[in-house]
Design a protein around this motif. Sequence first.
Motif, mmCIF file in Angstrom:
data_model
loop_
_atom_site.group_PDB
_atom_site.id
_atom_site.type_symbol
_atom_site.label_atom_id
_atom_site.label_comp_id
_atom_site.label_asym_id
_atom_site.label_seq_id
_atom_site.Cartn_x
_atom_site.Cartn_y
_atom_site.Cartn_z
ATOM 1 N N ASP A 176 -7.638 45.151 -0.984
ATOM 2 C CA ASP A 176 -6.474 45.389 -0.137
ATOM 3 C C ASP A 176 -6.790 44.920 1.279
ATOM 4 N N ILE A 177 -5.846 44.212 1.885
ATOM 5 C CA ILE A 177 -6.046 43.667 3.223
ATOM 6 C C ILE A 177 -5.278 44.517 4.238
ATOM 7 N N LYS A 178 -5.985 45.011 5.246
ATOM 8 C CA LYS A 178 -5.396 45.843 6.297
ATOM 9 C C LYS A 178 -5.393 45.065 7.615
ATOM 10 N N GLY A 179 -4.196 44.900 8.211
ATOM 11 C CA GLY A 179 -4.099 44.190 9.476
ATOM 12 C C GLY A 179 -4.693 44.991 10.627
ATOM 13 N N LEU A 180 -5.449 44.333 11.473
ATOM 14 C CA LEU A 180 -6.002 44.956 12.682
ATOM 15 C C LEU A 180 -5.241 44.524 13.917
ATOM 16 N N THR A 181 -5.035 43.230 14.069
ATOM 17 C CA THR A 181 -4.237 42.685 15.168
ATOM 18 C C THR A 181 -3.276 41.660 14.597
ATOM 19 N N SER A 226 -7.729 40.756 10.182
ATOM 20 C CA SER A 226 -7.484 41.764 9.155
ATOM 21 C C SER A 226 -8.807 42.165 8.525
ATOM 22 N N LEU A 227 -8.779 43.293 7.805
ATOM 23 C CA LEU A 227 -10.004 43.853 7.255
ATOM 24 C C LEU A 227 -9.801 44.182 5.778
ATOM 25 N N ASN A 229 -28.558 40.172 10.658
ATOM 26 C CA ASN A 229 -28.440 41.349 11.517
ATOM 27 C C ASN A 229 -27.424 42.375 11.032
ATOM 28 N N GLU A 230 -26.314 41.898 10.491
ATOM 29 C CA GLU A 230 -25.222 42.796 10.103
ATOM 30 C C GLU A 230 -25.191 42.947 8.584
ATOM 31 N N LYS A 231 -25.136 44.208 8.104
ATOM 32 C CA LYS A 231 -25.181 44.475 6.669
ATOM 33 C C LYS A 231 -24.238 45.611 6.297
ATOM 34 N N ALA A 232 -23.888 45.664 5.021
ATOM 35 C CA ALA A 232 -23.116 46.769 4.444
ATOM 36 C C ALA A 232 -21.814 47.026 5.201
ATOM 37 N N ARG A 233 -21.192 45.944 5.688
ATOM 38 C CA ARG A 233 -19.904 46.096 6.370
ATOM 39 C C ARG A 233 -18.825 45.362 5.570
ATOM 40 N N ARG A 234 -17.731 45.056 6.184
ATOM 41 C CA ARG A 234 -16.554 44.621 5.441
ATOM 42 C C ARG A 234 -16.299 43.120 5.558
ATOM 43 N N MET A 235 -15.438 42.658 4.666
ATOM 44 C CA MET A 235 -14.904 41.307 4.754
ATOM 45 C C MET A 235 -13.548 41.362 5.440
ATOM 46 N N GLY A 236 -13.050 40.225 5.886
ATOM 47 C CA GLY A 236 -11.737 40.175 6.520
ATOM 48 C C GLY A 236 -11.243 38.745 6.603
ATOM 49 N N PHE A 237 -9.999 38.591 7.075
ATOM 50 C CA PHE A 237 -9.410 37.269 7.267
ATOM 51 C C PHE A 237 -8.873 37.174 8.682
#
Length: 477
Positions: free
Chosen positions: A314-319, A340-341, A450-458
Motif C-alpha cells: 500500500d502506498i501512502k502519500g507524504l507530500t 510517498s511511502l 548506513n540505512e537499514k530496516a526502513r521503508r520503500m517509497g516513490f
Amino acid sequence: MDLFYSPEYAKTGDVIPFYDRETGKFENYYLKNWNPDAPKEKVVYGWHRITTSDNRKYEEIPTNIHGGTGSVIRVNGLYHMFYCTFDQNPQAQWARHATSTDLTCWEDIPEDKFGPDGVIYRMSDWRDPFVFWNDEEKKWWMLLAARENAPTERNGCVALCVSDNLSKWEYRKPLYAPRMNQAANECPDLFKMGDWYYLVYSNYTDGFCTYYRMSRSLNGPWLRPEVDTFDGRAFYAAKTGFDGKNHYVYGWNPTRGENGWKFDPEQDFGKDYKTWNWGGSIVVHKIVQHEDGTLGVCPIESVADAMQQTETVDIKGLTGTWKEEDGIVSCQSQDGYSASLGSVIPEQCCIKAKLTYKGRPTRFGLALQVDEAFDKGYYLMFEPGFNRIEYRSGLRMYEQGGQMFPYTVELERPLHMEENKEYELAVYIQGTLGVLYVNNDLAFGFRMYNEKARRMGFFVSEGDLTVKDVHILTEKE
C-alpha cells in the motif's frame, strides 16, 4: 540462501567461467580476496573452484594455483588453465599454462611461461589470458590485457597471440586497440551469439565498467554500441559463460570499508562514505540479444524464481496529492517534489513495480530505506532529461557529503526514456547489495550500508507519475 554468492570471511574477485560438458555444470573459478579479520586457519590463497548448476548455489574447493585471472578449456580429455603471475623486483607480468585431469589439482608447465615481446607490446601489462579455438584459422587464439607501443599513455589494448599447440605463441598486432585508456583492457573475453562476435573487457580509466564491442568478423571492425556496458560501476571484471543454451556474464559487486586505496575521510560517517573494495559478491546476469545485435541483460532464472511469496504494498502519500484507484496509484506534481511511502524492506527480497510518467519530470523513481522524513535513504532516480537512471545515497543529505563526493552524479546508467511508456522495475536486495533490472533488459547494481530496516517509497518532481503492480517478494520459508 544468498541471491548473490558471498563467501564467508572473504570477497569474490574475478570469476573465470567454464562450462564442462562432461558434468553438465559450470566448473567456475574465482580470485579470492580474504577479509582482514578472516581466521588464519581458514585462509587458503589462490584460485578457488566453484561448481554450480544454477549460477546461484556453489560448492567451493581451493586449488593449488596462485595467480591472476585467466581461462580454462578442455582438449582431448585434458583440462588446460591459462593464468598470470606477477614479479615485483623488477616488475613483470607473465602468461602461464597448467593442466589437470580433475579441475582441482593443476600442474604448472614452467617452460610455457611468456611475457610481452617489447616490440608490438610494451614490457609492462601482460595478464588475464583468454584462450579459444579459432575454427576459421584452425589455430588457438589467446587474448591478453596489455599495452601496445603507442605514441601516448592511452595505450591499453586487447593483445593477440596465436598457437598451434597451446605451448608456443606467436605475437600479432592487437585484436582491439582504441588508444583510449591509460591502463590495460582487463579480463578480455570473447563469444559468438548468432551472427555476431562480442569482445568483452574491463577498464578503470575514463570510466570504471565492463564494456563490450561487436563485430561480424573476428578480424573486426569492432563496433561500439550506443550502450556498451552490462551494468554500472558496481559490476567489474566480468567474463562470460555459455551452457549450450544461454549466455551469462559474471562480475563482482564490490563491498566498501577497507580503505585499500587510502582515500577514505578521516572522520567515520559510515560505509556509504567509504571507497570501494577490490571484490565483493558474485552477480550473474543472463545476456539478452536484440534484433540489431546489441545486448541487454536480465535476471538469471534461479534468482528470479527464488522469490515466490508475495506481499501487496500500500502506498501512502507524504507530500503532494497521491490518488489510488483499482490498485493504480498516481500523482500530479507539476510544481515541485512529491513523495510517498510503502512497506518495510525485508533483509532479502525483490521489489517489483511498473512506472509510467507524463510531462517532463526532472526525476521520478523508487526510494529505498527511507522513512516519513524522506531524507536519509537511497534513491533510484529516473531522469528523462538526461536519459539516465541515477543512484543517489543518503550521504547527499549531509553537508559533509560534498567533502567526500564533490560530483554531480554518484552512480548512473543510460536509459532512453519516453513519455507514457511503462517501465517494469525489479530490485533484488540481499542485505547491503542491490541490483535493479528495468524491463528485463537493463541492470544497475549498488550498495546500501548506513540505512537499514526502513521503508520503500516513490517520488516524482515536476511531472506526473503512475505506479501499479507494486509487490514485495520473498523466499518461501
